[in-house]
Design a protein around this motif. Structure first.
Motif, PDB file in Angstrom:
ATOM      1  N   PHE A 113       0.865  -1.179   0.000  1.00 59.94           N
ATOM      2  CA  PHE A 113       0.000   0.000   0.000  1.00 59.94           C
ATOM      3  C   PHE A 113       0.893   1.218   0.000  1.00 59.94           C
ATOM      4  O   PHE A 113       1.803   1.331   0.818  1.00 59.94           O
ATOM      5  CB  PHE A 113      -0.907   0.052   1.236  1.00 59.94           C
ATOM      6  N   SER A 114       0.650   2.121  -0.925  1.00 61.30           N
ATOM      7  CA  SER A 114       1.376   3.382  -0.948  1.00 61.30           C
ATOM      8  C   SER A 114       0.451   4.505  -1.398  1.00 61.30           C
ATOM      9  O   SER A 114      -0.132   4.433  -2.474  1.00 61.30           O
ATOM     10  CB  SER A 114       2.575   3.318  -1.888  1.00 61.30           C
ATOM     11  N   PRO A 115       0.333   5.545  -0.564  1.00 65.82           N
ATOM     12  CA  PRO A 115      -0.474   6.701  -0.961  1.00 65.82           C
ATOM     13  C   PRO A 115       0.307   7.686  -1.824  1.00 65.82           C
ATOM     14  O   PRO A 115      -0.183   8.755  -2.143  1.00 65.82           O
ATOM     15  CB  PRO A 115      -0.839   7.323   0.387  1.00 65.82           C
ATOM     16  N   LEU A 125     -10.817   3.080  -6.082  1.00 67.78           N
ATOM     17  CA  LEU A 125     -11.036   3.210  -4.646  1.00 67.78           C
ATOM     18  C   LEU A 125     -11.077   1.822  -4.010  1.00 67.78           C
ATOM     19  O   LEU A 125     -10.474   1.583  -2.968  1.00 67.78           O
ATOM     20  CB  LEU A 125     -12.331   3.968  -4.352  1.00 67.78           C
ATOM     21  N   ARG A 126     -11.764   0.868  -4.643  1.00 68.71           N
ATOM     22  CA  ARG A 126     -11.825  -0.505  -4.147  1.00 68.71           C
ATOM     23  C   ARG A 126     -10.418  -1.086  -4.027  1.00 68.71           C
ATOM     24  O   ARG A 126     -10.064  -1.706  -3.035  1.00 68.71           O
ATOM     25  CB  ARG A 126     -12.678  -1.360  -5.085  1.00 68.71           C
ATOM     26  N   GLU A 127      -9.607  -0.889  -5.062  1.00 70.70           N
ATOM     27  CA  GLU A 127      -8.224  -1.380  -5.051  1.00 70.70           C
ATOM     28  C   GLU A 127      -7.435  -0.740  -3.906  1.00 70.70           C
ATOM     29  O   GLU A 127      -6.678  -1.415  -3.213  1.00 70.70           O
ATOM     30  CB  GLU A 127      -7.567  -1.062  -6.402  1.00 70.70           C
ATOM     31  N   SER A 128      -7.612   0.553  -3.711  1.00 73.76           N
ATOM     32  CA  SER A 128      -6.919   1.260  -2.640  1.00 73.76           C
ATOM     33  C   SER A 128      -7.361   0.756  -1.267  1.00 73.76           C
ATOM     34  O   SER A 128      -6.531   0.536  -0.376  1.00 73.76           O
ATOM     35  CB  SER A 128      -7.170   2.768  -2.778  1.00 73.76           C
ATOM     36  N   VAL A 129      -8.669   0.554  -1.085  1.00 73.67           N
ATOM     37  CA  VAL A 129      -9.190   0.012   0.178  1.00 73.67           C
ATOM     38  C   VAL A 129      -8.603  -1.373   0.426  1.00 73.67           C
ATOM     39  O   VAL A 129      -8.134  -1.683   1.528  1.00 73.67           O
ATOM     40  CB  VAL A 129     -10.738  -0.033   0.166  1.00 73.67           C
ATOM     41  N   LEU A 130      -8.594  -2.205  -0.603  1.00 70.99           N
ATOM     42  CA  LEU A 130      -8.050  -3.553  -0.485  1.00 70.99           C
ATOM     43  C   LEU A 130      -6.588  -3.523  -0.058  1.00 70.99           C
ATOM     44  O   LEU A 130      -6.181  -4.209   0.892  1.00 70.99           O
ATOM     45  CB  LEU A 130      -8.196  -4.281  -1.823  1.00 70.99           C
ATOM     46  N   ARG A 131      -5.788  -2.728  -0.736  1.00 73.12           N
ATOM     47  CA  ARG A 131      -4.364  -2.663  -0.404  1.00 73.12           C
ATOM     48  C   ARG A 131      -4.149  -2.036   0.981  1.00 73.12           C
ATOM     49  O   ARG A 131      -3.253  -2.439   1.708  1.00 73.12           O
ATOM     50  CB  ARG A 131      -3.595  -1.910  -1.485  1.00 73.12           C
ATOM     51  N   PHE A 132      -4.997  -1.080   1.358  1.00 78.84           N
ATOM     52  CA  PHE A 132      -4.891  -0.441   2.673  1.00 78.84           C
ATOM     53  C   PHE A 132      -5.187  -1.443   3.787  1.00 78.84           C
ATOM     54  O   PHE A 132      -4.424  -1.540   4.751  1.00 78.84           O
ATOM     55  CB  PHE A 132      -5.845   0.751   2.751  1.00 78.84           C
ATOM     56  N   ILE A 133      -6.279  -2.212   3.668  1.00 72.66           N
ATOM     57  CA  ILE A 133      -6.622  -3.127   4.758  1.00 72.66           C
ATOM     58  C   ILE A 133      -5.635  -4.291   4.845  1.00 72.66           C
ATOM     59  O   ILE A 133      -5.401  -4.816   5.930  1.00 72.66           O
ATOM     60  CB  ILE A 133      -8.083  -3.643   4.693  1.00 72.66           C
ATOM     61  N   CYS A 134      -5.035  -4.676   3.720  1.00 78.73           N
ATOM     62  CA  CYS A 134      -4.083  -5.789   3.738  1.00 78.73           C
ATOM     63  C   CYS A 134      -2.654  -5.350   4.040  1.00 78.73           C
ATOM     64  O   CYS A 134      -1.910  -6.103   4.661  1.00 78.73           O
ATOM     65  CB  CYS A 134      -4.096  -6.526   2.400  1.00 78.73           C
ATOM     66  N   GLY A 135      -2.269  -4.157   3.594  1.00 80.36           N
ATOM     67  CA  GLY A 135      -0.850  -3.819   3.624  1.00 80.36           C
ATOM     68  C   GLY A 135      -0.443  -2.558   4.338  1.00 80.36           C
ATOM     69  O   GLY A 135       0.698  -2.118   4.191  1.00 80.36           O
ATOM     70  N   SER A 136      -1.342  -1.939   5.122  1.00 74.13           N
ATOM     71  CA  SER A 136      -0.963  -0.698   5.806  1.00 74.13           C
ATOM     72  C   SER A 136      -1.011  -0.862   7.323  1.00 74.13           C
ATOM     73  O   SER A 136      -1.985  -1.359   7.882  1.00 74.13           O
ATOM     74  CB  SER A 136      -1.899   0.444   5.410  1.00 74.13           C
ATOM     75  N   ASP A 137       0.052  -0.403   7.968  1.00 69.48           N
ATOM     76  CA  ASP A 137       0.084  -0.391   9.436  1.00 69.48           C
ATOM     77  C   ASP A 137      -0.890   0.642  10.004  1.00 69.48           C
ATOM     78  O   ASP A 137      -1.205   0.599  11.190  1.00 69.48           O
ATOM     79  CB  ASP A 137       1.495  -0.079   9.938  1.00 69.48           C
ATOM     80  N   ALA A 138      -1.375   1.566   9.165  1.00 67.47           N
ATOM     81  CA  ALA A 138      -2.305   2.601   9.627  1.00 67.47           C
ATOM     82  C   ALA A 138      -3.738   2.074   9.751  1.00 67.47           C
ATOM     83  O   ALA A 138      -4.603   2.763  10.275  1.00 67.47           O
ATOM     84  CB  ALA A 138      -2.277   3.801   8.680  1.00 67.47           C
ATOM     85  N   PHE A 139      -3.984   0.850   9.271  1.00 63.44           N
ATOM     86  CA  PHE A 139      -5.319   0.259   9.384  1.00 63.44           C
ATOM     87  C   PHE A 139      -5.432  -0.463  10.718  1.00 63.44           C
ATOM     88  O   PHE A 139      -4.603  -1.281  11.059  1.00 63.44           O
ATOM     89  CB  PHE A 139      -5.590  -0.714   8.244  1.00 63.44           C
ATOM     90  N   GLY A 140      -6.510  -0.163  11.466  1.00 61.01           N
ATOM     91  CA  GLY A 140      -6.768  -0.862  12.727  1.00 61.01           C
ATOM     92  C   GLY A 140      -6.582   0.059  13.902  1.00 61.01           C
ATOM     93  O   GLY A 140      -6.362   1.247  13.725  1.00 61.01           O
ATOM     94  N   PRO A 141      -6.695  -0.457  15.102  1.00 57.20           N
ATOM     95  CA  PRO A 141      -7.019  -1.826  15.479  1.00 57.20           C
ATOM     96  C   PRO A 141      -8.499  -2.127  15.254  1.00 57.20           C
ATOM     97  O   PRO A 141      -9.313  -1.212  15.148  1.00 57.20           O
ATOM     98  CB  PRO A 141      -6.685  -1.878  16.976  1.00 57.20           C
ATOM     99  N   LEU A 142      -8.806  -3.419  15.167  1.00 62.69           N
ATOM    100  CA  LEU A 142     -10.183  -3.852  14.970  1.00 62.69           C
ATOM    101  C   LEU A 142     -10.936  -3.852  16.290  1.00 62.69           C
ATOM    102  O   LEU A 142     -10.322  -4.077  17.325  1.00 62.69           O
ATOM    103  CB  LEU A 142     -10.204  -5.253  14.357  1.00 62.69           C
TER     104      LEU A 142
END
Length: 147
Positions: free
Chosen positions: A10-12, A23-40
């Motif tokens: 994930f890279s912005p 946007l879907r692709e960006s969301v997908l890469r963000f939830i799988c590959g970004s430390d900025a996503f979470g915590p759940l």
């Protein structure tokens, strides 16, 4: 939470998404590959804000950030969930959807299973790279990435 899947970059720093498929692709890469996503758990609105913030920090102009509307991000999460369910990947992305449909909670996420199903070797059940591109094309040709 689970560590990011380093195979899913994930890279912005590239261009902002310009439509629903990107946007879907960006969301997908963000939830799988970004430390900025979470915590759940994280709400769709919260995910949208975090994703938008990453692009803002990367220096994108305010006008380019307009693509990050909570309703569209929630729609992208639902589409990913439906795609995973259709592939039989129950439990890879667990949502608690609100009755009014305005927001949702991402309750659980198996980043590796999501990545494998949609972008990785498991897309299409161990398909070739050309077959994986076909899986991604269902959301539009602009979502296809070079592998």
């Amino acid at each position: 939470g689970e560590a990011t899947d380093r195979r899913c970059e994930f890279s912005p720093r590239g261009p902002c998404p310009s439509g629903p498929a990107e946007l879907r692709e960006s969301v997908l890469r963000f939830i799988c590959g970004s430390d900025a996503f979470g915590p759940l758990p994280v709400s769709g609105v919260g995910l949208n804000a975090a994703l938008r913030r990453e692009y803002m920090r990367a220096g994108h102009k305010h006008a380019a950030l307009a693509v990050f509307r909570a309703a569209d991000t929630v729609r992208a999460i639902r589409a990913l969930h439906q795609e995973l369910m259709a592939m039989g990947r129950v439990g890879a992305l667990v949502l608690d959807d609100s009755p009014d449909g305005n927001d949702l909670l991402v309750v659980d996420l198996d980043r590796s299973r999501v990545f494998d199903a949609i972008l990785g070797a498991g897309a299409g059940g161990g398909a070739s790279p050309d077959d994986r591109a076909l899986v991604l094309r269902r959301s539009g040709p602009e979502s296809v990435t070079s592998m």
